[in-house]
Design an enzyme around this catalytic site. Structure first.
Site, mmCIF file in Angstrom:
data_model
loop_
_atom_site.group_PDB
_atom_site.id
_atom_site.type_symbol
_atom_site.label_atom_id
_atom_site.label_comp_id
_atom_site.label_asym_id
_atom_site.label_seq_id
_atom_site.Cartn_x
_atom_site.Cartn_y
_atom_site.Cartn_z
ATOM 1 N N HIS A 88 -10.383 -6.032 -11.346
ATOM 2 C CA HIS A 88 -10.059 -5.715 -9.946
ATOM 3 C C HIS A 88 -11.239 -4.970 -9.329
ATOM 4 C CE1 HIS A 88 -5.903 -6.364 -11.363
ATOM 5 N NE2 HIS A 88 -5.557 -6.503 -10.096
ATOM 6 N N LYS B 185 -9.926 0.302 -7.691
ATOM 7 C CA LYS B 185 -8.553 0.339 -8.232
ATOM 8 C C LYS B 185 -8.453 1.382 -9.344
ATOM 9 C CE LYS B 185 -4.836 -2.506 -10.229
ATOM 10 N NZ LYS B 185 -3.756 -1.928 -9.419
HETATM 11 N N1 LIG Z 1 2.370 -5.468 -5.227
HETATM 12 C C1 LIG Z 1 1.271 -6.157 -4.989
HETATM 13 O O1 LIG Z 1 1.290 -7.400 -4.888
HETATM 14 C C2 LIG Z 1 -0.019 -5.462 -4.820
HETATM 15 C C3 LIG Z 1 -0.081 -4.137 -5.073
HETATM 16 N N2 LIG Z 1 -1.240 -3.460 -4.847
HETATM 17 C C4 LIG Z 1 -1.180 -2.032 -5.067
HETATM 18 O O2 LIG Z 1 -1.250 -1.360 -3.816
HETATM 19 C C5 LIG Z 1 -1.765 -0.047 -4.000
HETATM 20 C C6 LIG Z 1 -2.839 0.229 -2.953
HETATM 21 O O3 LIG Z 1 -3.968 -0.562 -3.207
HETATM 22 P P1 LIG Z 1 -5.193 -0.558 -2.184
HETATM 23 O O4 LIG Z 1 -4.731 -0.807 -0.807
HETATM 24 O O5 LIG Z 1 -6.210 -1.440 -2.780
HETATM 25 O O6 LIG Z 1 -5.672 0.968 -2.300
HETATM 26 P P2 LIG Z 1 -6.465 1.848 -1.220
HETATM 27 O O7 LIG Z 1 -7.065 2.973 -1.973
HETATM 28 O O8 LIG Z 1 -7.350 0.984 -0.396
HETATM 29 O O9 LIG Z 1 -5.315 2.390 -0.252
HETATM 30 C C7 LIG Z 1 -4.418 3.396 -0.608
HETATM 31 C C8 LIG Z 1 -4.184 4.243 0.614
HETATM 32 O O10 LIG Z 1 -3.066 5.100 0.400
HETATM 33 C C9 LIG Z 1 -3.380 6.364 0.980
HETATM 34 N N3 LIG Z 1 -2.544 7.409 0.419
HETATM 35 C C10 LIG Z 1 -2.756 8.214 -0.645
HETATM 36 N N4 LIG Z 1 -1.722 9.038 -0.822
HETATM 37 C C11 LIG Z 1 -0.835 8.776 0.157
HETATM 38 C C12 LIG Z 1 0.433 9.304 0.516
HETATM 39 N N5 LIG Z 1 1.016 10.275 -0.178
HETATM 40 N N6 LIG Z 1 1.078 8.791 1.576
HETATM 41 C C13 LIG Z 1 0.520 7.799 2.302
HETATM 42 N N7 LIG Z 1 -0.685 7.270 2.017
HETATM 43 C C14 LIG Z 1 -1.344 7.739 0.953
HETATM 44 C C15 LIG Z 1 -4.856 6.522 0.666
HETATM 45 O O11 LIG Z 1 -5.410 7.518 1.511
HETATM 46 P P3 LIG Z 1 -6.655 8.379 0.954
HETATM 47 O O12 LIG Z 1 -7.787 7.397 0.839
HETATM 48 O O13 LIG Z 1 -6.821 9.399 2.006
HETATM 49 O O14 LIG Z 1 -6.233 8.919 -0.387
HETATM 50 C C16 LIG Z 1 -5.389 5.134 0.948
HETATM 51 O O15 LIG Z 1 -5.726 4.949 2.306
HETATM 52 C C17 LIG Z 1 -2.241 0.002 -5.460
HETATM 53 O O16 LIG Z 1 -1.255 0.617 -6.242
HETATM 54 C C18 LIG Z 1 -2.343 -1.474 -5.850
HETATM 55 O O17 LIG Z 1 -2.193 -1.726 -7.215
HETATM 56 C C19 LIG Z 1 -2.362 -4.073 -4.395
HETATM 57 C C20 LIG Z 1 -2.355 -5.417 -4.165
HETATM 58 C C21 LIG Z 1 -1.178 -6.218 -4.363
HETATM 59 O O1 LIG Z 2 -4.794 -3.286 -6.815
HETATM 60 C C1 LIG Z 2 -4.801 -4.511 -6.604
HETATM 61 O O2 LIG Z 2 -5.682 -5.082 -5.953
HETATM 62 C C2 LIG Z 2 -3.711 -5.304 -7.184
HETATM 63 N N1 LIG Z 2 -2.734 -4.682 -7.758
HETATM 64 C C3 LIG Z 2 -1.587 -5.272 -8.332
HETATM 65 C C4 LIG Z 2 -1.549 -4.975 -9.799
HETATM 66 O O3 LIG Z 2 -1.861 -3.839 -10.182
HETATM 67 O O4 LIG Z 2 -1.135 -5.844 -10.585
HETATM 68 C C5 LIG Z 2 -1.473 -6.731 -8.023
HETATM 69 C C6 LIG Z 2 -2.763 -7.460 -7.961
HETATM 70 O O5 LIG Z 2 -3.282 -7.536 -9.254
HETATM 71 C C7 LIG Z 2 -3.736 -6.768 -7.019
#
Ligand SMILES: NC(=O)C1=CN([C@@H]2O[C@H](COP(=O)(O)OP(=O)(O)OC[C@H]3O[C@@H](n4cnc5c(N)ncnc54)[C@H](OP(=O)(O)O)[C@@H]3O)[C@@H](O)[C@H]2O)C=CC1
Ligand SMILES: O=C(O)C1=N[C@H](C(=O)O)C[C@H](O)C1
Length: 337
Positions: free
Chosen positions: A220, A224
């Protein structure tokens, strides 16, 4: 979808207010709301003509969706998909500490970004202004449980896309609360189907791979922080199939050079990709299996999140007895476009 004839079925003026009425196709097995949006002051919803013939419109509903955190990578992708689907994107979101920007723009929507420390005030305002709001949470593993428990206290249905945290506590807190939620580490339709196939195989043929050696590699974007939640879910199925393997053995690839050379990630997708490989070898080394799913970008998850939110809205409306769902339920419910 492109081959279908689109019929504009509704067109009416909206008020100045952010809250407008929309029609949603939410019948199971039907093509859902597939296209729509704002054009000037007109709010229109279109759907394929075959859907018009075969589906009934079950509800006239607003579905406001609040995305936390729209300033994160997944949050932004989901926010864009919400607007593209013609749903109402709540113009407020919560972010982590160290706020960078107070307002961000997602297509035509100006989103007011607030630190999580202000969450009580902001959520109360959102509940008042956007009754029926559903939250999509894409934050960080460290925020998962607190966020979920906070949404539960406010009684807001939510889609938890964020991975990590204490997953048992997460499911328990939702189950105990009676709040509706979809919780899934993977929202991409085809990957969810693969995940379901592995679960079904494990249920049907427990122990079929006993003694096999498993190697799991997930690559990833380097930002991540946690081990892939999807990989963990697939490993759970392999465990039921008789494979001895612990989550800590999952190999995380976060180094961009290695991602290109070892995993074959295209350079332009280093900042947003999910490449997973599961390799199995028989005890005598004579038989091998390899499963792979490689995703570039984030749109597959963003679309799935919109599907999950629509599914959840339907469950709330139906007052369904079951409260906690995963994406396999959403897929089984015929709710993924
Ligand atoms: N279910 C799915 O299909 C998928 C799941 N994911 C998951 O999504 C999550 C986010 O990934 P991604 O967008 O790449 O990560 P990012 O780091 O780009 O985004 C996370 C955001 O959450 C903010 N944040 C941190 N703490 C809090 C809080 N308490 N309340 C609100 N916002 C908060 C961060 O702010 P700051 O930078 O200020 O800390 C940051 O802007 C991961 O766990 C990932 O694995 C991702 C892709 C697909
Ligand atoms: O963080 C991501 O990007 C993703 N997170 C999810 C995971 O932890 O499995 C889903 C996907 O792999 C993308």
């Amino acid at each position: 979808m492109e081959a279908l004839t689109w019929s504009t079925v509704f067109g009416f003026k909206t008020s100045q207010s952010l809250r407008v009425s929309r029609l949603h196709l939410i019948s199971p097995g039907c093509t859902q709301l597939t296209r729509g949006g704002y054009k000037g002051s007109a709010n229109f919803v279109t759907f394929p003509s075959h859907a018009a013939r075969s589906c009934s419109i079950l509800a006239s509903a607003d579905i406001p969706i609040m995305v936390n955190d729209c300033s994160g990578k997944m949050g932004r992708a989901v926010a864009e998909a919400v607007v593209e689907a013609g749903l109402q994107l709540v113009p407020f979101c919560l972010t982590g500490p160290g706020l960078q920007q107070n307002v961000i723009h997602v297509k035509d929507v100006h989103i007011h970004v607030h630190e999580a420390s202000e969450k009580e005030v902001i959520l109360d305002k959102v509940i008042e202004m956007y009754p029926g709001v559903i939250i999509a949470d894409y934050t960080l593993p460290s925020a998962v449980n607190d966020n979920a428990e906070f949404y539960i206290r406010r009684g807001i249905p939510f889609v938890m896309g964020t991975t990590g945290g204490d997953r048992e506590r997460l499911v328990k807190s939702v189950s105990d609360s009676g709040v509706y939620a979809v919780i899934a580490p993977q929202m991409g339709k085809q990957v969810v189907a693969f995940q379901a196939a592995m679960e079904i195989m494990a249920e049907e043929f427990p122990g079929a791979f006993a003694g096999y050696k498993l190697k799991v590699t997930e690559s990833h974007q380097s930002s991540k922080v946690d081990t892939s939640g999807t990989a963990r879910a697939i490993v759970a199925s392999f465990n039921k199939l008789g494979v001895s393997f612990e989550d800590k053995e999952i190999e995380m690839v976060r180094n961009p050079q290695e991602q290109i050379s070892k995993m074959g990630v295209p350079e332009e997708h280093l900042k947003g990709h999910a490449f997973h490989t599961y390799s199995l070898t028989s005890p005598d080394g004579m038989v091998s299996f390899k499963f792979e799913h490689n995703v570039c970008g984030r749109s597959i998850y963003a679309q799935g999140t919109v599907d999950a939110a629509l599914f959840l809205a339907r469950k709330v409306q139906e007052k369904a007895t079951k409260k906690v769902y995963n994406m396999i339920d959403v897929l089984r419910g015929g709710s993924m476009r």
